[in-house]
Design a protein around this motif. Structure first.
Motif, PDB file in Angstrom:
ATOM      1  N   ASN A 400      15.849   2.680  -1.534  1.00 49.52           N
ATOM      2  CA  ASN A 400      14.586   2.704  -0.718  1.00 49.52           C
ATOM      3  C   ASN A 400      13.335   2.788  -1.438  1.00 49.52           C
ATOM      4  O   ASN A 400      12.382   3.769  -0.662  1.00 49.52           O
ATOM      5  N   GLY A 401      13.302   3.047  -2.817  1.00 50.06           N
ATOM      6  CA  GLY A 401      12.231   3.652  -3.638  1.00 50.06           C
ATOM      7  C   GLY A 401      11.832   5.095  -3.651  1.00 50.06           C
ATOM      8  O   GLY A 401      10.922   5.694  -4.121  1.00 50.06           O
ATOM      9  N   THR A 402      12.968   5.803  -3.281  1.00 50.61           N
ATOM     10  CA  THR A 402      12.936   7.200  -3.383  1.00 50.61           C
ATOM     11  C   THR A 402      14.046   7.930  -3.996  1.00 50.61           C
ATOM     12  O   THR A 402      15.249   7.068  -4.123  1.00 50.61           O
ATOM     13  N   ILE A 403      14.235   9.131  -4.575  1.00 48.01           N
ATOM     14  CA  ILE A 403      15.125   9.894  -5.127  1.00 48.01           C
ATOM     15  C   ILE A 403      15.326  11.211  -4.376  1.00 48.01           C
ATOM     16  O   ILE A 403      14.265  11.769  -4.548  1.00 48.01           O
ATOM     17  N   ASN A 404      16.384  11.419  -3.735  1.00 51.76           N
ATOM     18  CA  ASN A 404      16.348  12.583  -2.788  1.00 51.76           C
ATOM     19  C   ASN A 404      15.449  12.583  -1.952  1.00 51.76           C
ATOM     20  O   ASN A 404      14.824  13.713  -1.537  1.00 51.76           O
ATOM     21  N   ASN A 405      15.174  11.475  -1.227  1.00 49.38           N
ATOM     22  CA  ASN A 405      14.241  11.194  -0.569  1.00 49.38           C
ATOM     23  C   ASN A 405      12.820  11.589  -0.793  1.00 49.38           C
ATOM     24  O   ASN A 405      12.152  11.910   0.021  1.00 49.38           O
ATOM     25  N   LYS A 406      12.583  11.497  -1.891  1.00 51.39           N
ATOM     26  CA  LYS A 406      11.368  11.838  -2.190  1.00 51.39           C
ATOM     27  C   LYS A 406      10.874  10.490  -3.158  1.00 51.39           C
ATOM     28  O   LYS A 406      11.386   9.985  -4.009  1.00 51.39           O
ATOM     29  N   PRO A 407       9.696  10.136  -2.838  1.00 57.51           N
ATOM     30  CA  PRO A 407       8.715   8.969  -3.225  1.00 57.51           C
ATOM     31  C   PRO A 407       8.782   9.032  -4.661  1.00 57.51           C
ATOM     32  O   PRO A 407       8.552   9.945  -5.608  1.00 57.51           O
ATOM     33  N   VAL A 408       9.088   7.784  -5.423  1.00 59.88           N
ATOM     34  CA  VAL A 408       9.089   7.886  -7.002  1.00 59.88           C
ATOM     35  C   VAL A 408       8.233   6.788  -7.182  1.00 59.88           C
ATOM     36  O   VAL A 408       8.182   5.605  -6.889  1.00 59.88           O
ATOM     37  N   LEU A 425      12.514  -2.203 -12.017  1.00 62.32           N
ATOM     38  CA  LEU A 425      12.106  -1.107 -11.043  1.00 62.32           C
ATOM     39  C   LEU A 425      11.707  -2.130  -9.804  1.00 62.32           C
ATOM     40  O   LEU A 425      12.197  -1.214  -8.769  1.00 62.32           O
ATOM     41  N   GLN A 426      10.730  -2.760  -9.693  1.00 58.98           N
ATOM     42  CA  GLN A 426      10.370  -3.353  -8.544  1.00 58.98           C
ATOM     43  C   GLN A 426      11.745  -3.925  -7.715  1.00 58.98           C
ATOM     44  O   GLN A 426      11.683  -4.054  -6.532  1.00 58.98           O
ATOM     45  N   ALA A 427      12.645  -4.593  -8.534  1.00 60.38           N
ATOM     46  CA  ALA A 427      13.835  -5.154  -7.814  1.00 60.38           C
ATOM     47  C   ALA A 427      14.615  -3.923  -7.183  1.00 60.38           C
ATOM     48  O   ALA A 427      15.141  -4.299  -6.131  1.00 60.38           O
ATOM     49  N   ALA A 428      14.469  -2.879  -7.606  1.00 55.86           N
ATOM     50  CA  ALA A 428      15.092  -1.648  -6.788  1.00 55.86           C
ATOM     51  C   ALA A 428      13.994  -0.924  -5.920  1.00 55.86           C
ATOM     52  O   ALA A 428      14.570   0.162  -5.196  1.00 55.86           O
ATOM     53  N   GLY A 429      13.109  -1.564  -5.559  1.00 54.41           N
ATOM     54  CA  GLY A 429      12.115  -1.158  -4.568  1.00 54.41           C
ATOM     55  C   GLY A 429      11.428   0.097  -5.043  1.00 54.41           C
ATOM     56  O   GLY A 429      10.748   0.885  -4.307  1.00 54.41           O
ATOM     57  N   ILE A 430      11.258   0.280  -6.461  1.00 55.54           N
ATOM     58  CA  ILE A 430      10.500   1.223  -6.792  1.00 55.54           C
ATOM     59  C   ILE A 430       9.171   0.647  -7.361  1.00 55.54           C
ATOM     60  O   ILE A 430       8.988  -0.235  -8.062  1.00 55.54           O
ATOM     61  N   THR A 431       7.963   1.557  -7.040  1.00 52.66           N
ATOM     62  CA  THR A 431       6.747   1.007  -7.349  1.00 52.66           C
ATOM     63  C   THR A 431       6.405   1.163  -8.880  1.00 52.66           C
ATOM     64  O   THR A 431       6.800   2.310  -9.469  1.00 52.66           O
ATOM     65  N   SER A 432       5.700   0.504  -9.381  1.00 50.57           N
ATOM     66  CA  SER A 432       5.385   0.565 -10.997  1.00 50.57           C
ATOM     67  C   SER A 432       4.294   0.158 -11.237  1.00 50.57           C
ATOM     68  O   SER A 432       3.555  -0.836 -10.720  1.00 50.57           O
TER      69      SER A 432
END
Length: 898
Positions: A400-408, A425-432
């Motif tokens: 959900n766009g986080t790693i270890n519950n921290k925004p990425v 990255l966007q497909a994985a819910g990560i902002t780029s």
């Protein structure tokens, strides 16, 4: 009106498209196709007398022929017939319409005509001259946009159709969805404040993005914006930042305040995050769509290019961001997995040849650091490692766009080789983001909303406890000025008013001739080394422009000569100028003092404003000022100081001691109180105000008033923000016990835990419809930090201990006609009449505030409350039948508090 009947527009079950067409390329054709192709599941009724059928769908000749009452009418017809169509829709029973048609203006009378047609039916109009309305969650695209929008949790309000379509297009490419998109058009009826009121309570909207060109009703806007910003992020872009200020301003403050600076101050006070560029609006939307705001953002950066990391840190510092300090444990973990030449600090430069495994190790280690709140992961393309492989690895770590519950937040630099990686990255819910600066800026969007709450939650009183004031003295001076047919106070008069509001001023002697100047100087030089002589003229605003100020005079004879020279210069440069005399005062020499300016101006939109900054004769050239809205307190005054460059100098440097910040704040608060007390004050300059470690002193002051408003009492109705209503505090004695009842304050949140601890579970259930006594800090903040234009809560405090004993609360509908009430008294204090007393006090306030009805929902089991309601005069009705609740309602026109 505000949100009344807007639900018909935002949740329609049927739509009439008036002006639907078969002609390709026409707006009527595009709108109908967009509604049909968008998948709207309600009834769609085209209306056009030219057709009987539109693409297999029956077309009706007029509104009256429709088979049902459309919840929403969409009008795409020639402008001249729109008023009649609005009337027909109203008579049919429709309560909301989107008028896409342009050419409906004040000048041609059609704007007023559509408002007149809608008023008898309380029919709400979005537009005219609008792109339309898009409700992705309802599958409704009632617009002529070139494409639809995906459903999501961002609401877009735009006064520009072009900006709205641009955001729709950009969002589609970035996987962003919307809950509502409202193109506001010319805002004849429904304006941005109405929409904010709707969206503040919309559970499907997590954040609001706005493109603002104008604010038609500032107090309504501020109230709605503050209500929305209390519960969700609101981001705005406001063009026109370099609009020319009024050239004919009579004071420095008028020349300096400027339109955009006032807008910036208003948005800041409303808790709205402002961005300046469209790209920033895109970036902000991208960020808030995926992450909730956070209190603190200590950033950990992982990059394969040191230069990219440095650029990111530079931009992060521009926004007063915080670079995380990695723990020794994290450094040790990175030493074990990274090459010897890694940066050994944050940013973590994992070197240009970093394979995916190195990215994984570095990101996992930084994400595990307890002192890191946000991760920024960057990649620069190289010939020895794949950017896409690195993106795949980072994406595999995220949830959900986080790693270890921290925004990425990620930045894959480049274009050709980075495009595919960004898609991964966007497909994985990560902002780029495309650049290090944009990525660093995104961090500020995560934290600025939390920071903005500090300003939003300030509720200064109309009688500030931070300043002493003598309103009677100021009023007598204003009356004298009006009696002489003037608007502008003389310097001695202005300084006397400043002194009455706690702003220190030097001793001043008014002399009417050079001979009198000599005698005044003789008296002052007995205790001072030097004196200053200044022109007193009711026709000259800026004395220095005509050589009307002479400083550092050491003898009485020199003072006389100065007065004579001032007279000659005035006759030379301003033959039409008049001389009322001279102001003689001791020369104030405080060599380490900073020259400041404090001012008041009246903005055409947001009303009175307060200005603070670097003062002196070069004040416009320095242009180092900040603007705030009254009423103010120490916190808000401190924010003004901190937003200027001279604010840093006031903190002290080298051999200069810090200036007396409390004294500066008190001067600002005094100025604010003057504006609150006197609606007649239109402009003030205190320049310079000297400030050093010994305090402050005003060397010069100008005040301009509106003679017609001198007798108008405060608090000033032109204030964009309603002050804390201290005048509603009362003391009540019940059974020999005294309670202090006053409007609630933010600090009262600390009293609630002890208060709830003394509430029996049954009483808690009767009030909150549940038995929980555990409430989050955010809930307590919401209970105690109010906008008094929208809500009121009175607290009853034990006179001796200060303990919270009871709360009575009123929540207005945005139309300011009906309010819902609630009362809660400590279980051990019930039966003394405290609940009765507080409810009656609340009702008196509601009536004085212009409300027409107070109502509430009471559990049938709450017999004490129901009995009290009957005795006061409430009407009771089961609502709905059989659910165990009773609706109580009091017509305030029939309520007699005595």
């Amino acid at each position: 009106m505000t949100i009344r009947n807007l639900s018909h527009a935002f949740a329609p079950k049927s739509v009439a498209v008036i002006g639907a067409s078969l002609r390709h390329g026409s707006v009527g054709h595009i709108v109908l196709n967009n509604i049909v192709n968008g998948g709207f599941e309600g009834e769609i009724w085209p209306v056009n007398p030219k057709y009987t059928d539109l693409n297999g769908r029956r077309c009706y000749p007029c509104v009256s022929d429709l088979p049902g009452i459309p919840d929403l009418g969409v009008i795409i017809t020639p402008a001249a017939v729109v008023p009649d169509l609005i009337k027909e829709l109203g008579e049919k029973g429709t309560r909301a319409a989107v008028v896409i048609t342009a050419g409906i203006t004040r000048e041609n009378g059609l704007r007023q005509a559509i408002l007149d047609a809608s008023k008898p039916h309380l029919l709400r109009i979005i537009g005219p001259n609008t792109l339309g309305l898009v409700l992705p969650l309802a599958k409704l695209n009632a617009s002529f946009a070139h494409m639809g929008a995906a459903p999501g949790n961002i609401a877009l309000l735009s006064q520009s159709g072009a900006i709205a379509t641009s955001l729709i297009d950009w969002a589609a490419a970035n996987g962003i969805g919307f809950s509502q998109i409202v193109s506001l058009g010319d805002m004849a009826d429904v304006d941005v404040a109405d929409c904010l009121n709707m969206l503040a309570g919309d559970a499907q909207t997590r954040a609001i993005v706005m493109y603002l060109e104008s604010v038609p009703n500032p107090r309504k806007f501020m109230t709605a914006a503050r209500a929305a910003a209390r519960v969700k992020p609101v981001i705005a872009i406001k063009p026109g930042r370099h609009a020319e200020a009024a050239k004919a301003a009579a004071t420095h403050t008028g020349a300096l305040s400027g339109v955009d600076r006032v807008v910036d101050a208003a948005l800041r006070r409303a808790g709205i995050l402002r961005v300046n560029e469209l790209a920033d609006l895109f970036g902000a939307t991208k960020t808030i769509a995926r992450f909730s705001p956070i209190e603190r953002a200590r950033v950990g950066i992982v990059t394969n290019g040191g230069g990219a990391g440095v650029l990111a840190v530079d931009r992060l510092m521009d926004f007063h961001g915080e670079l995380a300090v990695l723990s020794p444990k994290t450094i040790a973990a990175l030493d074990q997995t990274l090459p010897l030449n890694w940066s050994h600090a944050n940013p973590v430069d994992i070197v240009g040849d970093a394979p995916p495994e190195r990215y994984r190790a570095a990101v996992e280690a930084v994400a595990a650091d307890p002192d890191v709140d946000v991760l920024m992961v960057m990649n620069c393309p190289t010939g020895v490692a794949s950017s896409s492989d690195a993106a795949t690895t980072v994406a595999s770590l995220a949830k959900n766009g986080t790693i270890n519950n921290k925004p990425v937040l990620t930045c894959w630099l480049g274009e050709k080789s980075a495009r595919g990686a960004r898609r991964l990255l966007q497909a994985a819910g990560i902002t780029s983001y495309e650049t290090p600066a944009a990525t660093a800026t995104a961090v500020s969007y995560l934290t600025d909303w939390s920071r903005s709450q500090k300003m939003l939650h300030r509720v200064p009183s109309d009688r500030s406890t931070d300043v002493t004031s003598d309103r009677a003295t100021a009023l007598s001076i204003f009356r004298q000025v009006v009696g002489e047919g003037r608007r502008m106070l003389t310097e001695p008069e202005a300084k006397a008013v400043a002194k009455a509001y706690g702003i220190p001023v030097p001793e001043i002697i008014v002399a009417h001739s050079p001979d009198n100047v000599e005698q005044a100087a003789t008296d002052l030089l007995a205790n001072s080394n030097k004196v200053a002589v200044k022109l007193l003229s009711k026709s000259i605003t800026h004395k220095s422009d005509v050589g009307g100020v002479v400083l550092s005079l050491e003898t009485a004879a020199a003072a006389r000569e100065a007065a004579e020279a001032i007279t000659r210069r005035l006759h030379q440069y301003r033959p039409d100028g008049t001389i009322e005399g001279f102001a003689v005062q001791p020369m104030i020499e405080r060599r380490q003092a900073q020259e400041l300016i404090l001012g008041v101006n009246r903005d055409a939109i947001f009303g009175p404003i307060i200005l603070f900054g670097a003062g002196g004769v070069a004040v416009e050239v320095m242009d180092d000022i900040a603007i705030g809205l009254p009423p103010m307190d120490d916190i808000l005054a401190g924010d003004l100081i901190d937003r200027t460059r001279i604010g840093r100098l006031l903190a002290g440097f080298r051999d200069r001691k810090p200036a007396d910040r409390a004294a500066i704040s008190q001067a600002l608060n005094g100025l604010s109180q003057l504006v609150v007390d006197f609606p007649c004050v239109t402009a003030v300059d205190i320049n310079p105000l000297l400030a050093d470690s010994d305090g402050v002193i005003a060397l010069d002051a100008r005040i301009e008033i509106d003679p017609l408003s001198v007798e108008q009492p405060g608090p000033n109705p032109a204030l964009a923000i309603r002050p804390y209503p201290a005048e509603w505090a009362r003391d009540f004695t019940l059974d020999d016990h005294t309670y202090h009842v006053r409007p609630i304050q933010p600090a009262d949140a600390a009293l609630y835990p002890a208060f709830f601890a003394k509430i029996a579970k049954r009483d808690m259930q009767l009030r909150f419809f549940n038995i929980s006594t555990e409430f989050s800090d955010k809930f307590l903040v919401r209970l105690t930090q109010l906008d008094y234009d929208r809500e009121m809560a009175f607290v009853a405090l034990d006179e001796e201990s200060g303990a919270l004993c009871g709360v009575a609360r009123l929540s207005n509908d945005p139309d300011h006609e009906v309010a819902e009430y609630a009362v809660l008294v400590r279980s051990d204090l019930q039966g003394q009449g405290l609940g009765w007393t507080m409810l009656n006090h609340l009702i008196r306030y509601a009536k004085a505030d212009g409300l027409s009805r107070v109502e509430g929902l009471v559990l049938s089991a709450n017999t004490k409350m129901l009995r009290m309601c009957r005795e006061i005069g409430f009407q009771l009705a089961a609502e709905p039948p059989g659910d165990g609740t009773v609706k109580v309602s009091l017509d305030l026109a029939k309520y007699d508090p005595d």
